[in-house]
Design a protein around this motif. Sequence first.
Motif, short mmCIF file in Angstrom:
data_model
loop_
_atom_site.label_atom_id
_atom_site.label_comp_id
_atom_site.label_asym_id
_atom_site.label_seq_id
_atom_site.Cartn_x
_atom_site.Cartn_y
_atom_site.Cartn_z
N ARG A 133 0.83 -1.19 0.00
CA ARG A 133 0.00 0.00 0.00
C ARG A 133 0.87 1.26 0.00
NH1 ARG A 133 -4.64 -1.09 -1.97
NH2 ARG A 133 -5.42 -3.08 -1.22
N PRO A 134 0.36 2.36 -0.57
CA PRO A 134 1.11 3.61 -0.51
C PRO A 134 1.01 4.24 0.88
CG PRO A 134 -1.00 4.00 -1.53
CD PRO A 134 -0.91 2.50 -1.30
N THR A 135 1.76 5.29 1.08
CA THR A 135 1.65 6.12 2.27
C THR A 135 1.24 7.52 1.81
OG1 THR A 135 3.93 6.93 2.20
CG2 THR A 135 3.53 4.84 3.37
N PHE A 136 0.84 8.34 2.76
CA PHE A 136 0.54 9.74 2.43
C PHE A 136 1.68 10.37 1.65
CE2 PHE A 136 -2.30 10.45 6.41
CZ PHE A 136 -3.40 9.94 5.73
N HIS A 137 2.89 10.11 2.11
CA HIS A 137 4.05 10.81 1.56
C HIS A 137 4.33 10.46 0.11
CE1 HIS A 137 5.89 11.57 5.82
NE2 HIS A 137 4.73 12.14 5.64
N GLU A 138 3.74 9.39 -0.37
CA GLU A 138 3.98 9.03 -1.76
C GLU A 138 3.24 9.96 -2.71
OE1 GLU A 138 4.16 4.78 -3.22
OE2 GLU A 138 2.45 5.48 -4.42
N TYR A 139 2.03 10.38 -2.32
CA TYR A 139 1.24 11.15 -3.29
C TYR A 139 0.64 12.46 -2.78
CZ TYR A 139 -3.09 9.19 -1.17
OH TYR A 139 -4.10 8.85 -0.32
N ASP A 140 0.82 12.81 -1.51
CA ASP A 140 0.09 13.98 -1.00
C ASP A 140 0.66 15.31 -1.47
OD1 ASP A 140 2.29 14.54 0.60
OD2 ASP A 140 1.32 14.04 2.49
N VAL A 141 0.02 16.40 -1.05
CA VAL A 141 0.43 17.74 -1.48
C VAL A 141 1.71 18.18 -0.79
CG1 VAL A 141 -0.22 20.19 -1.52
CG2 VAL A 141 -1.93 18.44 -2.06
N PHE A 142 1.84 17.91 0.50
CA PHE A 142 3.01 18.38 1.25
C PHE A 142 4.30 17.69 0.81
CE2 PHE A 142 0.51 19.72 5.30
CZ PHE A 142 0.04 20.83 4.62
N TYR A 143 4.28 16.37 0.78
CA TYR A 143 5.50 15.59 0.54
C TYR A 143 5.53 14.89 -0.80
CZ TYR A 143 5.79 15.77 5.69
OH TYR A 143 5.83 16.16 7.00
N GLY A 144 4.37 14.61 -1.36
CA GLY A 144 4.28 13.64 -2.44
C GLY A 144 4.27 14.19 -3.84
N MET A 145 3.91 13.29 -4.75
CA MET A 145 3.93 13.60 -6.18
C MET A 145 2.90 14.66 -6.56
SD MET A 145 6.21 11.68 -7.87
CE MET A 145 5.73 10.79 -9.36
N THR A 146 1.80 14.76 -5.81
CA THR A 146 0.80 15.77 -6.13
C THR A 146 1.37 17.18 -5.98
OG1 THR A 146 -1.05 14.37 -5.47
CG2 THR A 146 -1.44 16.73 -5.46
N GLY A 147 2.06 17.43 -4.87
CA GLY A 147 2.65 18.74 -4.66
C GLY A 147 3.72 19.07 -5.69
N ILE A 148 4.57 18.08 -6.00
CA ILE A 148 5.60 18.31 -7.00
C ILE A 148 4.96 18.56 -8.36
CG2 ILE A 148 7.61 17.31 -8.17
CD1 ILE A 148 8.10 15.67 -5.62
N GLY A 149 3.89 17.81 -8.66
CA GLY A 149 3.19 18.02 -9.91
C GLY A 149 2.58 19.40 -10.01
N ALA A 150 2.07 19.93 -8.89
CA ALA A 150 1.51 21.27 -8.89
C ALA A 150 2.58 22.30 -9.28
CB ALA A 150 0.94 21.60 -7.52
N HIS A 151 3.80 22.10 -8.79
CA HIS A 151 4.90 22.99 -9.19
C HIS A 151 5.23 22.83 -10.67
CE1 HIS A 151 8.85 24.78 -9.59
NE2 HIS A 151 9.36 23.60 -9.87
N LEU A 152 5.26 21.58 -11.15
CA LEU A 152 5.61 21.35 -12.55
C LEU A 152 4.56 21.91 -13.51
CD1 LEU A 152 7.01 17.71 -12.32
CD2 LEU A 152 8.31 19.80 -12.73
N LEU A 153 3.31 21.95 -13.09
CA LEU A 153 2.28 22.55 -13.93
C LEU A 153 2.58 24.02 -14.20
CD1 LEU A 153 -1.01 21.00 -12.53
CD2 LEU A 153 -0.12 20.74 -14.84
#
Length: 294
Positions: A133-153
Motif C-alpha cells: 500500500r502507498p503512504t501519504f508521503h507518496e502522493y500527498d500535497v506536502f511531501y508527495g507527487m501531487t505537490g511536485i506536480g503542482a509545481h511542474l504545472l
Amino acid sequence: MTTTTSPATAADSFARHLTTPTPPAEGQPWTAQSLAVGAAGTALFHIERAHTGNGTWQQAHTWIKSAVANDISAADTSGLYLGVPAVAFMLSCATTTDSGRYHDVLATMDRHVTDLVHRRADAAGTRVRSGRRPTFHEYDVFYGMTGIGAHLLRRAPAGNAMERVLSYLVALTRPTRDNDHVELPGWWVGHDPHLTQSEQFPGGHANLGAAHGITGPPSSAGSTSGGRTAPADLGGRNTSTSATSTREHPARPVRPGPAGVTEPPASPARGNSLPSPATTPPDSTCMRTPWPAA
C-alpha cells in the motif's frame, strides 16, 4: 467602534516585522527551506511585494539567500513544502521571462526536481508491483507527487517529469485487492491518519482530505493537465522528443559554479503524529548551493 485594517496596510506591517531572517534552530538547518515556517515561505511574501512594486528585490533576495544558506534536500523525501521542490517553487515565483533573475540556478533546480520525480515514480512502480500500500508521503500535497506536480504545472507542464507525475496519479486510481481479495482503491494507504499502525485502522484507510488524501491530486493537477493523456502505466523514463525543455529562455549566471552533492545530517526519530513539512529533515542526498552577495 471596530477598527479595520486594509490588506495593504497589514502587508506593510508584516513587511516591517520581516526584515531580517532568523537563523534556523540549532540542529534543524532544513527548516529554512520550508514553505510552512522557513525563510523560503517568507521569501514568497517579499517576492510578491517586489513584483507589485510594494517591496524591493533586495528584500526578497535577503530571504532567498537565507533559505538556501544550508544544504538543500534533494532526498526522495523532499517535496513541495520542503527541499529542492520548495526552493524551485520559490525561485520560479521570482523569475520572469524578461529578466535574468535566478534563471541559471533555477535551471539547476529543475534538473534535480526532474531526477527526483523519476526516482519517486520508479519507486512507486516497484511498490505497486509488490502489492504494498502507498503512504501519504507518496502522493500527498506536502511531501508527495501531487505537490511536485503542482509545481511542474507552473514550471514545465509539457515536460517529461510532468508526464511521469500524471502517469503515476492515473495508476493510483486503479483498484487493487487486499490479502482477503477485497477490492480497494489504489490510493488506500496502509496506515492510520497519524502514519502509524493502530487497532482502529487495522487495514489502513482511505483519506478524502485535500492535504493528504485523494482530493488533492485532482484539485492540484487533474483539472489543469491541459488535455494531456497520461501513459497507461508507470513505466520507465519517456525519451520522446515531444517533451519541451524547461529552459526555453537564455539563462544569466547568478551564482558561481554548479551545485555540488553533499551528505546531510542524520534524521532524528519521528514521533507518532503526522510530522509537519516544516519539521521533517532531509534523510539522504543534499546539494550545496553557493549564492553570491546581493
